[in-house]
Design a protein around this motif. Structure first.
Motif, PDB file in Angstrom:
ATOM      1  N   SER A 261       0.841  -1.197   0.000  1.00  0.00           N
ATOM      2  CA  SER A 261       0.000   0.000   0.000  1.00  0.00           C
ATOM      3  C   SER A 261       0.875   1.245   0.000  1.00  0.00           C
ATOM      4  CB  SER A 261      -0.911   0.019   1.235  1.00  0.00           C
ATOM      5  OG  SER A 261      -1.705   1.192   1.276  1.00  0.00           O
ATOM      6  N   ASN A 262       0.313   2.347  -0.453  1.00  0.00           N
ATOM      7  CA  ASN A 262       1.013   3.630  -0.364  1.00  0.00           C
ATOM      8  C   ASN A 262       0.851   4.258   1.015  1.00  0.00           C
ATOM      9  OD1 ASN A 262      -0.029   3.653  -3.533  1.00  0.00           O
ATOM     10  ND2 ASN A 262       2.031   4.410  -3.234  1.00  0.00           N
ATOM     11  N   ARG A 263      -0.010   3.662   1.853  1.00  0.00           N
ATOM     12  CA  ARG A 263      -0.353   4.323   3.110  1.00  0.00           C
ATOM     13  C   ARG A 263      -0.241   3.400   4.313  1.00  0.00           C
ATOM     14  NH1 ARG A 263      -4.602   8.898   2.240  1.00  0.00           N
ATOM     15  NH2 ARG A 263      -3.921   9.664   0.228  1.00  0.00           N
ATOM     16  N   HIS A 264       0.119   3.980   5.435  1.00  0.00           N
ATOM     17  CA  HIS A 264       0.065   3.281   6.713  1.00  0.00           C
ATOM     18  C   HIS A 264      -1.403   2.984   7.003  1.00  0.00           C
ATOM     19  CE1 HIS A 264       0.119   2.713  11.087  1.00  0.00           C
ATOM     20  NE2 HIS A 264       1.416   2.454  10.974  1.00  0.00           N
ATOM     21  N   PRO A 265      -1.704   1.885   7.707  1.00  0.00           N
ATOM     22  CA  PRO A 265      -3.112   1.578   8.022  1.00  0.00           C
ATOM     23  C   PRO A 265      -3.861   2.747   8.652  1.00  0.00           C
ATOM     24  CG  PRO A 265      -1.757  -0.308   8.559  1.00  0.00           C
ATOM     25  CD  PRO A 265      -0.814   0.784   8.132  1.00  0.00           C
ATOM     26  N   ASP A 266      -3.188   3.517   9.513  1.00  0.00           N
ATOM     27  CA  ASP A 266      -3.864   4.651  10.165  1.00  0.00           C
ATOM     28  C   ASP A 266      -4.334   5.702   9.168  1.00  0.00           C
ATOM     29  OD1 ASP A 266      -3.736   3.717  12.759  1.00  0.00           O
ATOM     30  OD2 ASP A 266      -1.749   4.587  13.119  1.00  0.00           O
ATOM     31  N   ASP A 267      -3.731   5.738   7.983  1.00  0.00           N
ATOM     32  CA  ASP A 267      -4.075   6.755   6.989  1.00  0.00           C
ATOM     33  C   ASP A 267      -5.064   6.246   5.936  1.00  0.00           C
ATOM     34  OD1 ASP A 267      -2.397   8.632   8.160  1.00  0.00           O
ATOM     35  OD2 ASP A 267      -0.655   7.908   7.051  1.00  0.00           O
ATOM     36  N   LEU A 268      -5.501   5.000   6.063  1.00  0.00           N
ATOM     37  CA  LEU A 268      -6.464   4.456   5.099  1.00  0.00           C
ATOM     38  C   LEU A 268      -7.837   5.085   5.309  1.00  0.00           C
ATOM     39  CD1 LEU A 268      -5.549   0.651   5.298  1.00  0.00           C
ATOM     40  CD2 LEU A 268      -5.149   2.150   3.323  1.00  0.00           C
ATOM     41  N   TYR A 269      -8.520   5.364   4.211  1.00  0.00           N
ATOM     42  CA  TYR A 269      -9.884   5.901   4.220  1.00  0.00           C
ATOM     43  C   TYR A 269      -9.977   7.143   5.099  1.00  0.00           C
ATOM     44  CZ  TYR A 269     -14.987   5.525   3.701  1.00  0.00           C
ATOM     45  OH  TYR A 269     -16.301   5.752   3.377  1.00  0.00           O
ATOM     46  N   LYS A 270      -8.921   7.943   5.091  1.00  0.00           N
ATOM     47  CA  LYS A 270      -8.884   9.136   5.933  1.00  0.00           C
ATOM     48  C   LYS A 270      -9.947  10.122   5.459  1.00  0.00           C
ATOM     49  CE  LYS A 270      -5.217  11.392   8.478  1.00  0.00           C
ATOM     50  NZ  LYS A 270      -3.761  11.616   8.535  1.00  0.00           N
ATOM     51  N   ASN A 271     -10.709  10.650   6.386  1.00  0.00           N
ATOM     52  CA  ASN A 271     -11.797  11.599   6.107  1.00  0.00           C
ATOM     53  C   ASN A 271     -12.918  10.977   5.269  1.00  0.00           C
ATOM     54  OD1 ASN A 271     -10.313  13.678   7.407  1.00  0.00           O
ATOM     55  ND2 ASN A 271      -9.159  14.026   5.514  1.00  0.00           N
ATOM     56  N   GLY A 272     -12.956   9.642   5.195  1.00  0.00           N
ATOM     57  CA  GLY A 272     -14.010   8.968   4.441  1.00  0.00           C
ATOM     58  C   GLY A 272     -15.336   8.995   5.183  1.00  0.00           C
ATOM     59  N   GLN A 274     -18.403   7.837   7.192  1.00  0.00           N
ATOM     60  CA  GLN A 274     -18.586   6.818   8.234  1.00  0.00           C
ATOM     61  C   GLN A 274     -17.273   6.076   8.512  1.00  0.00           C
ATOM     62  OE1 GLN A 274     -22.048   4.256   7.666  1.00  0.00           O
ATOM     63  NE2 GLN A 274     -23.095   5.859   6.508  1.00  0.00           N
ATOM     64  N   ARG A 275     -16.178   6.825   8.603  1.00  0.00           N
ATOM     65  CA  ARG A 275     -14.880   6.184   8.806  1.00  0.00           C
ATOM     66  C   ARG A 275     -14.825   5.415  10.126  1.00  0.00           C
ATOM     67  NH1 ARG A 275      -9.483   7.063  10.753  1.00  0.00           N
ATOM     68  NH2 ARG A 275      -7.946   6.226   9.264  1.00  0.00           N
ATOM     69  N   SER A 276     -15.617   5.836  11.099  1.00  0.00           N
ATOM     70  CA  SER A 276     -15.608   5.140  12.389  1.00  0.00           C
ATOM     71  C   SER A 276     -15.941   3.663  12.236  1.00  0.00           C
ATOM     72  CB  SER A 276     -16.598   5.804  13.354  1.00  0.00           C
ATOM     73  OG  SER A 276     -17.922   5.777  12.818  1.00  0.00           O
ATOM     74  N   SER A 277     -16.763   3.344  11.234  1.00  0.00           N
ATOM     75  CA  SER A 277     -17.113   1.939  10.988  1.00  0.00           C
ATOM     76  C   SER A 277     -15.943   1.157  10.413  1.00  0.00           C
ATOM     77  CB  SER A 277     -18.303   1.852  10.023  1.00  0.00           C
ATOM     78  OG  SER A 277     -19.430   2.499  10.551  1.00  0.00           O
ATOM     79  N   PHE A 278     -14.949   1.885   9.861  1.00  0.00           N
ATOM     80  CA  PHE A 278     -13.796   1.218   9.259  1.00  0.00           C
ATOM     81  C   PHE A 278     -12.636   1.080  10.242  1.00  0.00           C
ATOM     82  CE2 PHE A 278      -9.878   1.407   6.584  1.00  0.00           C
ATOM     83  CZ  PHE A 278     -10.075   0.207   5.905  1.00  0.00           C
ATOM     84  N   VAL A 279     -12.693   1.810  11.352  1.00  0.00           N
ATOM     85  CA  VAL A 279     -11.600   1.781  12.319  1.00  0.00           C
ATOM     86  C   VAL A 279     -11.292   0.364  12.809  1.00  0.00           C
ATOM     87  CG1 VAL A 279     -10.903   2.527  14.633  1.00  0.00           C
ATOM     88  CG2 VAL A 279     -11.875   4.173  13.022  1.00  0.00           C
ATOM     89  N   PRO A 280     -12.294  -0.502  13.080  1.00  0.00           N
ATOM     90  CA  PRO A 280     -11.957  -1.877  13.485  1.00  0.00           C
ATOM     91  C   PRO A 280     -11.109  -2.613  12.455  1.00  0.00           C
ATOM     92  CG  PRO A 280     -14.253  -1.415  13.980  1.00  0.00           C
ATOM     93  CD  PRO A 280     -13.761  -0.260  13.174  1.00  0.00           C
ATOM     94  N   ALA A 281     -11.322  -2.331  11.168  1.00  0.00           N
ATOM     95  CA  ALA A 281     -10.501  -2.962  10.130  1.00  0.00           C
ATOM     96  C   ALA A 281      -9.060  -2.475  10.225  1.00  0.00           C
ATOM     97  CB  ALA A 281     -11.069  -2.660   8.741  1.00  0.00           C
ATOM     98  N   ILE A 282      -8.881  -1.185  10.541  1.00  0.00           N
ATOM     99  CA  ILE A 282      -7.535  -0.639  10.715  1.00  0.00           C
ATOM    100  C   ILE A 282      -6.840  -1.319  11.891  1.00  0.00           C
ATOM    101  CG2 ILE A 282      -6.250   1.437  11.360  1.00  0.00           C
ATOM    102  CD1 ILE A 282      -8.313   3.069   9.806  1.00  0.00           C
ATOM    103  N   GLU A 283      -7.569  -1.475  12.985  1.00  0.00           N
ATOM    104  CA  GLU A 283      -6.988  -2.141  14.158  1.00  0.00           C
ATOM    105  C   GLU A 283      -6.631  -3.589  13.852  1.00  0.00           C
ATOM    106  OE1 GLU A 283      -6.062  -0.567  16.895  1.00  0.00           O
ATOM    107  OE2 GLU A 283      -6.733   1.227  15.812  1.00  0.00           O
ATOM    108  N   LEU A 284      -7.441  -4.239  13.050  1.00  0.00           N
ATOM    109  CA  LEU A 284      -7.156  -5.622  12.658  1.00  0.00           C
ATOM    110  C   LEU A 284      -5.861  -5.683  11.852  1.00  0.00           C
ATOM    111  CD1 LEU A 284      -8.361  -8.544  12.718  1.00  0.00           C
ATOM    112  CD2 LEU A 284      -9.353  -8.032  10.479  1.00  0.00           C
ATOM    113  N   LEU A 285      -5.682  -4.752  10.920  1.00  0.00           N
ATOM    114  CA  LEU A 285      -4.460  -4.718  10.123  1.00  0.00           C
ATOM    115  C   LEU A 285      -3.239  -4.471  11.010  1.00  0.00           C
ATOM    116  CD1 LEU A 285      -5.689  -2.593   7.074  1.00  0.00           C
ATOM    117  CD2 LEU A 285      -5.039  -5.007   7.015  1.00  0.00           C
ATOM    118  N   LYS A 286      -3.383  -3.617  12.006  1.00  0.00           N
ATOM    119  CA  LYS A 286      -2.239  -3.281  12.860  1.00  0.00           C
ATOM    120  C   LYS A 286      -1.884  -4.404  13.830  1.00  0.00           C
ATOM    121  CE  LYS A 286      -2.541   0.906  14.606  1.00  0.00           C
ATOM    122  NZ  LYS A 286      -3.194   2.118  15.169  1.00  0.00           N
ATOM    123  N   THR A 287      -2.872  -5.218  14.220  1.00  0.00           N
ATOM    124  CA  THR A 287      -2.615  -6.273  15.193  1.00  0.00           C
ATOM    125  C   THR A 287      -2.302  -7.612  14.545  1.00  0.00           C
ATOM    126  OG1 THR A 287      -4.994  -6.704  15.361  1.00  0.00           O
ATOM    127  CG2 THR A 287      -4.022  -5.198  16.969  1.00  0.00           C
TER     128      THR A 287
END
Length: 500
Positions: A261-272, A274-287
């Motif tokens: 990816s061009n982006r760190h997981p924390d920067d995915l779908y930034k300002n998208g 309902q991004r709050s619904s995507f945050v669990p996916a970011i945490e999954l990628l990081k863990t």
């Protein structure tokens, strides 16, 4: 009389072999991005050598003629990732890079893990109890193994030109032949396939409903337990809403992934939305992934490249005649494959008409290609069917043509992903078609746009800037398209692209 006893672990091994054979046969015969014919799918899923050659060029190739032979040896599974990398360095194909060596060592550890990894059996829903029991416990019937028992994946991120795709392809091509359930796919094409499958699953479930992600994840895991995704990005709310469930379900079936990816997981779908619904996916990628930055300080994009004459401007009669001569020359080589007007091309259940084409070369005007409501799937289909595409009369685009500009960016991305040879006539230099006077010379370029363009190695005085694109994802897509247009105009691209 002595009773023959079959030990449980032998039954498991026999079942595993049966599933491997069945899934491999089904995968080879049916698994492909939906909407592609078998030959197109073969070209799509077997384009690894071409993709790697291109990305190796970005990663400081010194002797391009040796790439094909080295990659062929790797595809036979004879070398490990670190052995393959050392061979590329020893043959002069790559320059030694301490940072890339560190990444290769991580890929090697992951490779070694897979040598002893036995993925869980993918269940056949037909054997999971009675119809009544499956109806009343639809989700509980899905066996889930603890994520801790699945090896962590690798998430490689960095700027354009840092060698992400090359490293991932090197890993994929050195997987031993014993691992047959594997898949390397561009993430955009993968999500198109997933949405098709989800739609089919919902239709099969009917009015009773259910979670369509479960059968989709099961089928994907049955086809491949090693998945390599190139250019992971999330710009669409529909993708964002299903990714967490999809990734969790894939992992629960033992699937392991390598992601670029061009982006760190924390920067995915930034300002998208309902991004709050995507945050669990970011945490999954990081863990559940080892997140690694590939930026090493070496900018391979700034290595000078000779430009090939594939772009023509301005829109003069002289340039139109020149591009017509090239089209006639390319299409007259094979008399058994003449130019056909309005060739039908099926995509997503509808017919797209190609104004002029042979079986391998297509020609559109900009208005025909981007003036109609076509989607990414349409452009992917065009570029998979035709390795060479001509686009004529590309205008300079401003605020009044934002939709067309977005479609053209999507088309450029599809060309880049498919290694398409592109010929263009345009009103202004092709890299400047998105620029507008309102963003020129007035100091109105945003700090974010300036930062992104600098990251991609794009001087604003060459490509210009645009006030059309304001959102973070839009700015990045605009700058990346300009970067790709520059690369697709290079001599290296012209010599290697447009092959099937």
């Amino acid at each position: 009389m002595k009773t023959s006893v079959v030990r449980p672990h032998l039954l498991r091994a026999r079942h595993q072999l049966l599933l491997e054979t069945r899934s491999r046969n089904r995968f080879l015969s049916t698994s492909r991005p939906i909407g592609l014919s078998q030959p197109q799918a073969k070209a799509f899923n077997s384009s690894l050598a071409l993709d790697s050659a291109s990305n190796l060029a970005e990663s400081s190739i010194l002797n391009r003629s040796e790439v094909t032979n080295v990659l062929t040896a790797a595809q036979k599974g004879a070398l490990s990732p670190i052995q393959q990398y050392q061979k590329l360095v020893q043959t002069g194909t790559l320059r030694s890079d301490e940072h890339q060596t560190r990444i290769i060592q991580k890929l090697q550890r992951f490779h070694d893990q897979l040598m002893t990894y036995s993925p869980p059996l993918v269940p056949d829903p037909k054997t999971q109890g009675s119809i009544i029991s499956r109806f009343f416990s639809r989700e509980s019937q899905e066996p889930v193994i603890p994520l801790e028992q699945v090896p962590k994946g690798l998430y490689l991120y960095g700027d354009v030109g840092t060698g992400k795709t090359m490293l991932m392809d090197l890993f994929y091509q050195t997987l031993p032949t014993s691992i047959t359930r594997k898949r390397r796919v561009h993430f955009h094409a993968f999500m198109i396939d997933v949405h098709k499958r989800v739609h089919a699953a919902k239709a099969a479930m009917g009015y009773k409903g259910g979670d369509p992600i479960l059968p989709v994840a099961r089928d994907l895991a049955n086809e491949a337990y090693v998945l390599c995704f190139d250019e992971f990005q999330v710009t669409d709310i529909a993708d964002a809403m299903i990714l967490r469930r999809l990734l969790e379900s894939l992992m629960s079936h033992g699937v392991v992934c390598v992601i670029t990816s061009n982006r760190h997981p924390d920067d995915l779908y930034k300002n998208g939305i309902q991004r709050s619904s995507f945050v669990p996916a970011i945490e999954l990628l990081k863990t559940r992934f080892e997140v690694t930055d590939l930026d090493s300080g070496t900018d391979y994009r700034r290595i000078p490249r000779a430009l090939s004459h594939v772009y023509y401007h301005p829109l003069t009669q002289e340039n139109r005649s020149e591009i017509d001569k090239i089209f006639d020359s390319i299409t007259s080589d094979d008399r058994s494959d003449p130019v056909v007007p309005n060739r039908p091309l099926m995509t997503w259940g509808r017919t797209l008409r190609v104004p002029e084409s042979t079986s391998k070369v297509a020609k559109f005007t900009f208005s025909e290609l981007c003036g109609n409501p076509l989607s990414a799937a349409d452009y992917l289909e065009v570029t998979k069917q035709f390795p060479t595409v001509f686009v004529l009369d590309v205008p300079k685009m401003g605020m009044d043509s934002k939709d067309m500009a977005r479609r053209f960016i999507t088309f450029i991305d599809a060309c880049y992903e498919s290694k398409t040879k592109l010929f263009v006539t345009s009103e202004v230099p092709i890299y400047q078609v998105f620029s507008d006077e309102s963003a020129q010379g007035k100091g109105s370029m945003s700090d974010h746009m300036r930062s992104v363009m600098d990251d991609l190695g794009l001087p604003s005085d060459i490509v210009g800037s645009s006030s059309m694109f304001t959102g973070e994802e839009e700015v990045f897509a605009f700058a990346r398209a300009c970067s790709r247009l520059v690369q697709m105009g290079s001599k290296e691209w012209a010599e290697s692209a447009g092959q099937m």
